[in-house]
Design a protein around this motif. Structure first.
Motif, PDB file in Angstrom:
ATOM      1  N   THR A 208       0.797  -1.224   0.000  1.00 55.81           N
ATOM      2  CA  THR A 208       0.000   0.000   0.000  1.00 55.81           C
ATOM      3  C   THR A 208       0.832   1.278   0.000  1.00 55.81           C
ATOM      4  O   THR A 208       0.287   2.347  -0.258  1.00 55.81           O
ATOM      5  CB  THR A 208      -0.931   0.043   1.223  1.00 55.81           C
ATOM      6  OG1 THR A 208      -0.145  -0.012   2.424  1.00 55.81           O
ATOM      7  CG2 THR A 208      -1.912  -1.113   1.204  1.00 55.81           C
ATOM      8  N   SER A 209       2.145   1.209   0.297  1.00 56.48           N
ATOM      9  CA  SER A 209       2.902   2.444   0.473  1.00 56.48           C
ATOM     10  C   SER A 209       3.831   2.782  -0.684  1.00 56.48           C
ATOM     11  O   SER A 209       4.319   3.911  -0.763  1.00 56.48           O
ATOM     12  CB  SER A 209       3.721   2.389   1.773  1.00 56.48           C
ATOM     13  OG  SER A 209       4.719   1.388   1.710  1.00 56.48           O
ATOM     14  N   GLN A 214      -0.027   2.944  -3.640  1.00 62.00           N
ATOM     15  CA  GLN A 214      -0.774   4.150  -3.284  1.00 62.00           C
ATOM     16  C   GLN A 214      -1.789   4.517  -4.370  1.00 62.00           C
ATOM     17  O   GLN A 214      -2.899   4.963  -4.072  1.00 62.00           O
ATOM     18  CB  GLN A 214       0.188   5.309  -3.046  1.00 62.00           C
ATOM     19  CG  GLN A 214       0.990   5.182  -1.755  1.00 62.00           C
ATOM     20  CD  GLN A 214       1.764   6.443  -1.428  1.00 62.00           C
ATOM     21  OE1 GLN A 214       1.904   7.352  -2.245  1.00 62.00           O
ATOM     22  NE2 GLN A 214       2.279   6.506  -0.209  1.00 62.00           N
ATOM     23  N   THR A 229      -8.027  10.312   0.314  1.00 58.19           N
ATOM     24  CA  THR A 229      -7.022   9.588   1.104  1.00 58.19           C
ATOM     25  C   THR A 229      -6.232  10.510   2.026  1.00 58.19           C
ATOM     26  O   THR A 229      -5.595  10.022   2.968  1.00 58.19           O
ATOM     27  CB  THR A 229      -6.056   8.820   0.190  1.00 58.19           C
ATOM     28  OG1 THR A 229      -5.477   9.727  -0.760  1.00 58.19           O
ATOM     29  CG2 THR A 229      -6.762   7.694  -0.530  1.00 58.19           C
ATOM     30  N   TRP A 233      -5.000   8.485   5.437  1.00 59.64           N
ATOM     31  CA  TRP A 233      -3.628   8.313   5.908  1.00 59.64           C
ATOM     32  C   TRP A 233      -2.737   9.528   5.643  1.00 59.64           C
ATOM     33  O   TRP A 233      -1.539   9.450   5.840  1.00 59.64           O
ATOM     34  CB  TRP A 233      -3.000   7.080   5.262  1.00 59.64           C
ATOM     35  CG  TRP A 233      -3.612   5.789   5.720  1.00 59.64           C
ATOM     36  CD1 TRP A 233      -4.205   5.523   6.914  1.00 59.64           C
ATOM     37  CD2 TRP A 233      -3.669   4.564   4.981  1.00 59.64           C
ATOM     38  NE1 TRP A 233      -4.630   4.220   6.976  1.00 59.64           N
ATOM     39  CE2 TRP A 233      -4.321   3.596   5.798  1.00 59.64           C
ATOM     40  CE3 TRP A 233      -3.228   4.177   3.713  1.00 59.64           C
ATOM     41  CZ2 TRP A 233      -4.535   2.292   5.383  1.00 59.64           C
ATOM     42  CZ3 TRP A 233      -3.457   2.870   3.300  1.00 59.64           C
ATOM     43  CH2 TRP A 233      -4.100   1.936   4.131  1.00 59.64           C
ATOM     44  N   SER A 236       1.165  11.373   0.696  1.00 62.55           N
ATOM     45  CA  SER A 236       1.921  10.151   0.366  1.00 62.55           C
ATOM     46  C   SER A 236       3.160   9.963   1.227  1.00 62.55           C
ATOM     47  O   SER A 236       3.656   8.846   1.370  1.00 62.55           O
ATOM     48  CB  SER A 236       2.322  10.169  -1.111  1.00 62.55           C
ATOM     49  OG  SER A 236       3.137  11.302  -1.384  1.00 62.55           O
ATOM     50  N   TRP A 241       1.041   5.595   5.817  1.00 58.60           N
ATOM     51  CA  TRP A 241       1.018   4.711   4.645  1.00 58.60           C
ATOM     52  C   TRP A 241       1.925   3.502   4.872  1.00 58.60           C
ATOM     53  O   TRP A 241       1.552   2.371   4.548  1.00 58.60           O
ATOM     54  CB  TRP A 241       1.447   5.477   3.396  1.00 58.60           C
ATOM     55  CG  TRP A 241       0.422   6.443   2.892  1.00 58.60           C
ATOM     56  CD1 TRP A 241       0.246   7.740   3.287  1.00 58.60           C
ATOM     57  CD2 TRP A 241      -0.598   6.183   1.926  1.00 58.60           C
ATOM     58  NE1 TRP A 241      -0.806   8.305   2.613  1.00 58.60           N
ATOM     59  CE2 TRP A 241      -1.346   7.387   1.764  1.00 58.60           C
ATOM     60  CE3 TRP A 241      -0.947   5.077   1.158  1.00 58.60           C
ATOM     61  CZ2 TRP A 241      -2.415   7.489   0.873  1.00 58.60           C
ATOM     62  CZ3 TRP A 241      -2.021   5.178   0.278  1.00 58.60           C
ATOM     63  CH2 TRP A 241      -2.739   6.366   0.148  1.00 58.60           C
TER      64      TRP A 241
END
Length: 349
Positions: A208-209, A214, A229, A233, A236, A241
């Motif tokens: 997910t990071s 992402q 988003t 979280w 970025s 994340w």
């Protein structure tokens, strides 16, 4: 009891979601290539309150619909339960729906045979409803579209206590999920490391990071759900994340019973004009193959990456990577059937 099927693959369970699903497919295709308002955060140090079951409705076939009031979520939520067969304290299996949150007929109850499959099993089966495009996580702040999201707190702290008290739970838990929730099950285990003895992920993506991960998360939350988003979280670069990236924390699943599966993305035995949920509808078949195949191919790449990472870290897990199979409910029903004996042993140990 018969099962009504409304749309077959989870990403497009409702016709209104087809456009969003195609957008997801575009990002998923990129993933395949690449993988070759002023709202204030709510922060509280107070101990969480207990969720309360405020209503029950018993349905035919030993099925109970609960209305559960969640202090963390500031609202009442629908939870469906198949109580354990037989007497005495029982373990609990939580089954999470995918990106649709069970809406539009896209839930374990609508799309699979869990009523009959678990009818004689000594386990409480719990399916929380809602949470579309939320990743079932605790969001940093309320979202103008998706609202107040504290799913991790509800699912790992509030709900288990309410379920165990009402259905004589013995404190032994397993959790499984499909698609988006195939990621969330790992994140919830990171959030509550002692809660689950077994974890099942069917067609999920544990990364997910990284940039592609992402992008996929944003496509679900923003493209599918209309949320932001940044409220989930943060930007970025926010550590959240990485904190919620199961791929980076596989060592924390050591000692648990883990079952992970994914299809190849090529048409399989259920991807036919007379397949379950297709029932002669050419449009549904086209979407299942054209969109569901691309999504399953992308999640398959994530799954193989996770398999390599777990091997490198010496973390035991069962992987079932099967030939044929798109991003569709009939395959996930099969995988639950395959995973259950492993879960049963973990819950009995």
């Amino acid at each position: 009891m018969g099962v009504t099927r409304v749309g077959n693959y989870e990403a497009g369970a409702a016709a209104s979601h087809t456009v969003a699903a195609r957008g997801f497919a575009a990002v998923a295709a990129t993933a395949c290539i690449a993988l070759a308002g002023l709202l204030v955060p709510v922060i509280s140090s107070a101990a969480p309150l207990s969720a309360r079951i405020v209503a029950e409705h018993v349905r035919p076939g030993h099925e109970i619909d609960l209305t559960v009031r969640s202090p963390a979520m500031h609202k009442s939520l629908s939870v469906k339960v198949i109580p354990a067969s037989g007497g005495g304290p029982a373990p609990t299996l939580y089954l999470l729906n995918g990106a649709a949150g069970g809406e539009g007929g896209s839930s374990w109850f609508d799309q699979t045979d869990i009523r009959s499959f678990f009818a004689d099993e000594h386990v409480n089966v719990v399916v929380p409803m809602g949470g579309a495009a939320s990743y079932f996580t605790d969001w940093k702040r309320p979202d103008p579209t998706l609202g107040y999201q504290k799913w991790s707190t509800f699912l790992t702290d509030e709900l288990p206590r309410a379920i165990d008290a009402r259905f004589d739970g013995n404190g032994r838990n397993a959790i499984a999920g499909i698609s988006m929730a195939g990621t969330s099950v790992f994140q919830l285990s990171l959030h509550a490391p002692k809660l689950y003895r077994a974890i099942g992920s069917f067609s999920g993506c544990a990364q997910t990071s990284d940039p592609v991960g992402q992008a996929v998360v944003r496509m679900v939350v923003e493209g599918r759900g209309g949320g932001n988003t940044l409220n989930m979280w943060g930007p970025s670069t926010d550590p959240s994340w990485r904190d919620n990236d199961p791929y980076l924390h596989v060592d924390r699943f050591r000692g648990k019973s883990v079952y992970i599966s994914n299809g190849s993305g090529t048409p399989g035995r259920y991807d036919t004009i007379n397949g379950p949920g297709i029932d002669g509808n050419g449009g549904k078949l086209f979407d299942q193959i054209a969109v569901g195949a691309v999504i399953e191919t992308a999640t398959g790449e994530c799954t193989r990456n996770l398999q390599r990472r777990m091997r490198e870290m010496g973390v035991d897990a069962t992987f079932h990577l099967y030939d044929g199979g798109t991003h569709a409910w009939p395959y996930w029903q099969d995988e639950l059937h395959r995973a259950w004996p492993q879960f049963r042993r973990a819950l009995a140990a």
